[in-house]
Design a protein around this motif. Structure first.
Motif, PDB file in Angstrom:
ATOM      1  N   ASP A 100      16.847  17.634 -21.006  1.00 24.23           N
ATOM      2  CA  ASP A 100      17.103  17.096 -19.669  1.00 24.23           C
ATOM      3  C   ASP A 100      18.062  15.909 -19.753  1.00 24.23           C
ATOM      4  O   ASP A 100      17.790  14.929 -20.441  1.00 24.23           O
ATOM      5  CB  ASP A 100      15.764  16.661 -19.067  1.00 24.23           C
ATOM      6  N   THR A 101      19.186  16.011 -19.072  1.00 22.10           N
ATOM      7  CA  THR A 101      20.132  14.894 -19.079  1.00 22.10           C
ATOM      8  C   THR A 101      20.280  14.299 -17.685  1.00 22.10           C
ATOM      9  O   THR A 101      21.031  13.365 -17.468  1.00 22.10           O
ATOM     10  CB  THR A 101      21.530  15.359 -19.552  1.00 22.10           C
ATOM     11  N   THR A 102      19.547  14.869 -16.707  1.00 22.56           N
ATOM     12  CA  THR A 102      19.716  14.412 -15.327  1.00 22.56           C
ATOM     13  C   THR A 102      18.836  13.208 -15.030  1.00 22.56           C
ATOM     14  O   THR A 102      19.040  12.528 -14.033  1.00 22.56           O
ATOM     15  CB  THR A 102      19.305  15.527 -14.346  1.00 22.56           C
ATOM     16  N   GLY A 103      17.797  12.975 -15.903  1.00 26.74           N
ATOM     17  CA  GLY A 103      16.876  11.874 -15.632  1.00 26.74           C
ATOM     18  C   GLY A 103      15.792  12.260 -14.645  1.00 26.74           C
ATOM     19  O   GLY A 103      14.894  11.477 -14.349  1.00 26.74           O
ATOM     20  N   ARG A 104      15.844  13.496 -14.123  1.00 25.08           N
ATOM     21  CA  ARG A 104      14.826  13.918 -13.147  1.00 25.08           C
ATOM     22  C   ARG A 104      13.612  14.554 -13.836  1.00 25.08           C
ATOM     23  O   ARG A 104      12.696  15.008 -13.181  1.00 25.08           O
ATOM     24  CB  ARG A 104      15.428  14.942 -12.175  1.00 25.08           C
ATOM     25  N   GLY A 105      13.643  14.617 -15.155  1.00 26.95           N
ATOM     26  CA  GLY A 105      12.546  15.243 -15.883  1.00 26.95           C
ATOM     27  C   GLY A 105      12.821  16.705 -16.107  1.00 26.95           C
ATOM     28  O   GLY A 105      13.747  17.268 -15.520  1.00 26.95           O
ATOM     29  N   ASP A 145      12.794  20.769 -16.183  1.00 25.62           N
ATOM     30  CA  ASP A 145      12.636  21.807 -15.170  1.00 25.62           C
ATOM     31  C   ASP A 145      11.453  22.687 -15.583  1.00 25.62           C
ATOM     32  O   ASP A 145      11.534  23.460 -16.538  1.00 25.62           O
ATOM     33  CB  ASP A 145      13.926  22.628 -15.099  1.00 25.62           C
TER      34      ASP A 145
END
Lengths: 413, 99
Positions: free
Chosen positions: B30-35, B37
């Motif tokens: 995960d590179t979006t920081g949203r955790g 998927d």
């Protein structure tokens, strides 16, 4: 031959009757098509017609009626599962089984024998007590018993401690039963056909057309068939058929082998299972000992038999019943089991609209035949998944809410 | 008794091996920081191709603790070929001085 018998045979009054109504030609369109003419598919067709008045139904079977896992299981019926979800589900199945012979007008040879799950370790005793308490709480007849009681129920068992894994206790489930598996399928098939359902053997689904996420039609080796709704009930080939519809399942196809001995005089009343020894045994009405063990060590779609299996199973079986060393194994076979990671089935909706799934039947499919048929019929008729089936939906894997069924057969504890 | 070809130990009894499941690549970190998927990970962990035909799987020779990749046919129950991980992934594994 006595002349009287010959005359009796030729009298018109006693003419032979077809067991099944004559097969109808395959039509281009149905309200519901069920892929798979095994116990589950036939039961679903029967309940669709009986409970919901949906009779424009075709069951498509690529081989012969009930020639897959319905013909290969070891016919044990019980409801002493570990999870409340599982126990309630199988309990409803057991209730349906009890009145099924009367309802279908077929002798299912339903025989309540009592079911003993032997415990050879402290851990197994703990699991047995846990299962017994869960079962009792749900009103299921189940209790933990000691060696004295086991000896009373099954004096043939070697209860000495001169063995590698002495028997410490057992989970006793008096309603545990066996039944004639073929008769269950034939009864459902005839019942469904009498209500107007069509069964088409030698009809293989070769493609599933999906448009905009909705079911559009089926390709078969006998042409295109349109269907309002489709149920796949093809345990053993679930992943292969689901792939035609464009989705994957949490299933590994693994052979489960079994064998029977030569017929012996009736001596074994209860069904004996040992989770730790991976062995189970019961005596059929014909006197054959029906024996099975754990699933094969790796996934496979081939129903070959192996010597590894027989040798491994018998090493354990002879520890339980040493005198069987003199009995011969008569037949051995394999069925392809849909093994799921949590030992529970996969039922209900799929990513494709109007396409339903009844899969993941691992080592627990035969005992669930009536309930899965009845409840899948309800799902298809109403479009809503009943509460009883909700824990077993494919979606549970995405919610991370598996139903860890350690009470399943052929599973170590 | 079936015989499986182990790249390290040669042909050995099938009973000495365990199957580790399909070779599949995990979802990207995960590179979006949203955790992570969850659907993607559930797919990776639970869902199977479960092919009827030629498959590639992880296998382990238990006695030596050696993991490798085997190609076999699930329709005919035949083992076709075995690969070291290096061969399969086409590069030396990190810290492997033998390559």
């Amino acid at each position: 031959m006595p002349l009287g018998l010959l005359k009796y045979g030729f009298r018109n009054k006693y003419r032979g009757q077809r067991y099944f109504p004559a097969e109808a030609p395959l039509r281009p369109s149905y309200d519901v098509v069920i892929i798979g003419g095994g116990g589950h598919g036939l039961a679903c067709a029967y309940y669709l017609a009986r409970d919901w008045g949906i009779t424009n139904v075709a069951v498509l079977e690529k081989g012969w009626l009930a020639s897959g896992n319905t013909a290969r299981n070891t016919t044990i019926i019980r409801s002493n599962y570990l999870t409340p979800e599982g126990a309630l589900f199988y309990e409803e199945s057991l209730e349906l089984y009890r009145s099924l012979a009367n309802e279908l007008g077929v002798n299912l040879m339903y025989s309540e024998r009592g079911h003993l799950t032997l415990a050879h370790t402290d851990a197994a005793i703990r699991t047995s007590r846990w299962r017994a308490e869960v079962n009792k709480h749900l009103g299921i007849d189940s209790e933990l018993i000691g060696p004295d009681e086991i000896a009373r129920l099954c004096p043939q068992l070697d209860l000495s401690d001169e063995v590698r894994y002495p028997i410490l206790g057992a989970l006793y489930h008096p309603p545990g039963a066996i039944a004639r598996h073929d008769a269950v399928a034939w009864g459902y098939a005839r019942g469904a056909m009498e209500l107007g359902v069509e069964i088409h053997q030698q009809t293989e689904v070769t493609g599933i057309e999906v448009r905009n996420g909705r079911l559009a039609g089926l390709e078969t080796n006998r042409g295109t068939v349109a269907a309002g709704k489709v149920l796949q009930a093809v345990a053993g080939m679930s992943s292969v058929v689901a792939r035609m519809a464009g989705f994957k399942l949490p299933i590994r196809s693994i052979p489960l082998q079994a064998c029977v001995s030569e017929p012996l005089k009736p001596f074994l009343d209860p069904i004996i299972v040992s989770g730790s020894l991976h062995a189970y045994i019961s005596q059929s009405a014909r006197g054959e000992l029906v024996m099975g063990g754990s699933t094969d060590p790796y996934p496979l779609y081939s129903t070959r038999s192996t010597l590894d299996f027989t040798e491994g199973l018998m090493a354990h079986m002879l520890e339980l019943f040493p005198f069987l060393g003199k009995a011969s194994v008569m037949r051995q076979w394999a069925g392809i089991a849909d093994m799921t990671p949590d030992f529970s089935p996969v039922m209900g909706l799929t990513p494709v609209k109007n396409y339903y799934v009844d899969a993941g039947w691992g080592t627990w499919g035969f005992k669930a035949t009536p309930v899965s048929g009845k409840r899948m019929a309800e799902t298809i008729a109403t479009g809503e998944v009943p509460e009883l089936l909700k824990p077993f939906e494919l979606e549970r894997f995405y919610r991370l809410q598996q139903v860890g069924e350690r009470g399943a057969a052929s599973v170590g504890h | 008794m079936k015989v499986i070809n182990c790249p390290l130990n040669g042909p050995r009894n099938a009973q000495e091996f365990i199957c580790g499941g399909e070779v599949k690549l995990p979802p990207a970190p995960d590179t979006t920081g949203r955790g992570p998927d969850v659907r993607q990970w559930a797919d990776y962990i639970f869902l199977e191709e479960n092919l009827q035909g030629v498959v590639c799987e992880w296998w382990c020779h238990v006695a030596s603790g050696y993991w490798f990749i085997a190609e076999r046919d699930t329709a005919s129950d035949t083992f076709l070929r075995s690969y070291t991980c290096q061969e399969w992934f086409g590069q030396a594994a990190p810290g492997d001085s033998a390559q």
